[in-house]
Design an enzyme around this catalytic site. Structure first.
Site, mmCIF file in Angstrom:
data_model
loop_
_atom_site.group_PDB
_atom_site.id
_atom_site.type_symbol
_atom_site.label_atom_id
_atom_site.label_comp_id
_atom_site.label_asym_id
_atom_site.label_seq_id
_atom_site.Cartn_x
_atom_site.Cartn_y
_atom_site.Cartn_z
ATOM 1 N N GLY A 137 0.670 -0.941 -0.195
ATOM 2 C CA GLY A 137 0.010 0.151 -0.029
ATOM 3 C C GLY A 137 0.899 1.213 0.604
ATOM 4 N N LEU A 162 1.289 3.550 -1.846
ATOM 5 C CA LEU A 162 1.313 4.419 -2.754
ATOM 6 C C LEU A 162 -0.014 5.496 -2.166
ATOM 7 C CD1 LEU A 162 0.797 3.147 -6.363
ATOM 8 C CD2 LEU A 162 2.400 4.730 -5.676
ATOM 9 N N GLY A 163 -0.293 4.659 -0.878
ATOM 10 C CA GLY A 163 -1.430 5.449 -0.258
ATOM 11 C C GLY A 163 -1.429 6.337 1.072
ATOM 12 N N GLN A 164 -2.778 6.866 1.284
ATOM 13 C CA GLN A 164 -1.671 8.181 1.923
ATOM 14 C C GLN A 164 -0.900 8.528 3.278
ATOM 15 O OE1 GLN A 164 -4.160 9.713 5.096
ATOM 16 N NE2 GLN A 164 -4.306 11.922 4.905
ATOM 17 N N ASP A 218 2.725 -1.706 -4.478
ATOM 18 C CA ASP A 218 1.189 -1.178 -4.328
ATOM 19 C C ASP A 218 0.464 -2.221 -6.034
ATOM 20 O OD1 ASP A 218 -0.169 1.418 -2.952
ATOM 21 O OD2 ASP A 218 -1.360 0.207 -4.202
ATOM 22 N N ILE A 219 -0.470 -1.734 -5.664
ATOM 23 C CA ILE A 219 -1.440 -2.980 -6.646
ATOM 24 C C ILE A 219 -1.473 -1.899 -7.955
ATOM 25 C CG2 ILE A 219 -3.603 -0.880 -6.705
ATOM 26 C CD1 ILE A 219 -3.645 -4.636 -6.994
ATOM 27 N N ASP A 245 -0.413 -7.112 -5.536
ATOM 28 C CA ASP A 245 -1.533 -7.121 -5.530
ATOM 29 C C ASP A 245 -1.562 -7.885 -3.585
ATOM 30 O OD1 ASP A 245 -5.389 -7.633 -6.193
ATOM 31 O OD2 ASP A 245 -4.512 -8.197 -4.045
ATOM 32 N N TYR A 278 -15.379 -2.185 8.374
ATOM 33 C CA TYR A 278 -13.894 -0.751 8.480
ATOM 34 C C TYR A 278 -13.461 -1.982 9.809
ATOM 35 C CZ TYR A 278 -9.560 2.205 8.545
ATOM 36 O OH TYR A 278 -8.488 2.986 8.253
#
Ligand code: VAH
Length: 313
Positions: free
Chosen positions: A8, A10-12, A34-35, A52, A141
């Site tokens: 992950g 590329l996430g925040q 990342d994906i 993935d 979540y």
């Protein structure tokens, strides 16, 4: 911790975490995945691999080749997105976590993954929320985060995996805007204040939530991961927060810099409902006591830095 694989990336959080780890440990010792391939400038530079997190075989192949000593598993769908497609959220948030923990177990990796204040629910004490308390979240979540906290504890107790984790509040950053979170208003408001001088909040004016500036969040991850294991009475799910704020408080701070800034409301019932199920202010004592958690940004300082950085973009 010398060589780290990140999911992950590329996430925040993943974006800023990758930049900080590259700076601290050397670009060649950090493998962001990342994906999809990175597009923006932020993560230019090799190495990077497409992964993935539902593909355990490829995850293990990357670890076998890169030979990290640590995995930071950041891949997750956030609260609002997860509510739109709960079955898919389970597949990513839990399926991905199981693959990551199995990989950490097989290769003897130190392991970090974040939980969230989303792991609490409507029956949790709202003020000064203790680290050990009622956890009956009403979102997919939140269910994922509670299950994840327990699974990480289990992998430590049963298999000796060095798992560590924190419960993050809403995180505010200028490097990478978040996607699909309930707390995203607290990021959007700064960008919109500079773009248009006004913002329409999807969270109501008096809704208090825990928040933290991203730099403090990244520092917390590194501090926890570098703590001597003997210091840690707990392993996962440390409460960490720097401030409890609501949209009006953010607007008032912005007005010190942009006097004519206007804030109005178009409350989104789904994200408002999620926000109201979470605590107003959590207690971070255990993180401070066990590994020296010490956030440096309050609302005033964060607002100054955010507006300055966005202006310079
Ligand atoms: C979300 N930003 O809004 C995330 C976080 C505490 C909030 O978990 O879903």
């Amino acid at each position: 911790m010398e060589r780290i694989i990140i999911t992950g990336a590329l996430g925040q959080i993943g974006t800023e975490l990758t930049l900080k780890l590259r700076e601290k440990y050397g670009e060649e010792n950090v493998l962001p995945t990342d994906i999809k391939e990175p597009e923006g400038e932020a993560l230019k530079g090799k190495p990077f691999e497409v992964l993935d997190v539902r593909d355990q075989e490829r995850m293990k192949a990357l670890v076998s080749e890169f030979k990290p000593d640590t995995m930071m598993h950041m891949a997750s769908l956030l609260s609002a997105t997860a509510e739109k497609n709960p079955q898919f959220a389970w597949e990513i948030n839990m399926g991905g976590l199981v693959n990551a923990l199995e990989t950490a177990r097989e290769f003897g990796l130190k392991f970090f993954t974040p939980s969230s204040i989303g792991a609490f629910g409507p029956s949790t004490p709202k003020e000064n929320t203790p680290q050990v308390t009622i956890q009956r979240p009403t979102t997919m979540y939140g269910v994922n985060k509670v299950a994840g906290e327990l699974l990480c504890d289990y992998y430590h107790e049963k298999f000796g995996v060095d798992t560590r984790g924190v419960r993050f509040p809403g995180l505010i950053s200028h490097v990478k805007e978040p996607g699909g979170g309930t707390t995203d208003y607290a990021v959007e408001i700064y960008f919109e204040a500079l773009r248009n001088g006004r913002y329409t909040s999807f969270i109501d004016k008096s809704t208090n939530m825990d928040m933290m500036y991203m730099e403090d969040a990244i520092d917390a991850i590194i501090k926890l991961m570098e703590a001597h294991p003997g210091q840690l009475k707990d392993r996962n799910a440390f409460n960490v927060s720097a401030m409890s704020i609501n949209p009006e408080m953010v607007a008032n701070e912005i007005r010190k810099h942009i006097p004519d800034f206007e804030l109005d409301y178009d409350v989104d019932p789904v994200r408002q409902g999620i926000a109201e199920s979470w605590p107003n202010a959590i207690d971070s004592t255990e993180a401070k006591r066990q590994w020296g958690f010490d956030p440096r940004y309050d609302l005033e300082k964060m607002t100054e830095v955010m507006l300055e950085a966005i202006r310079n973009k």
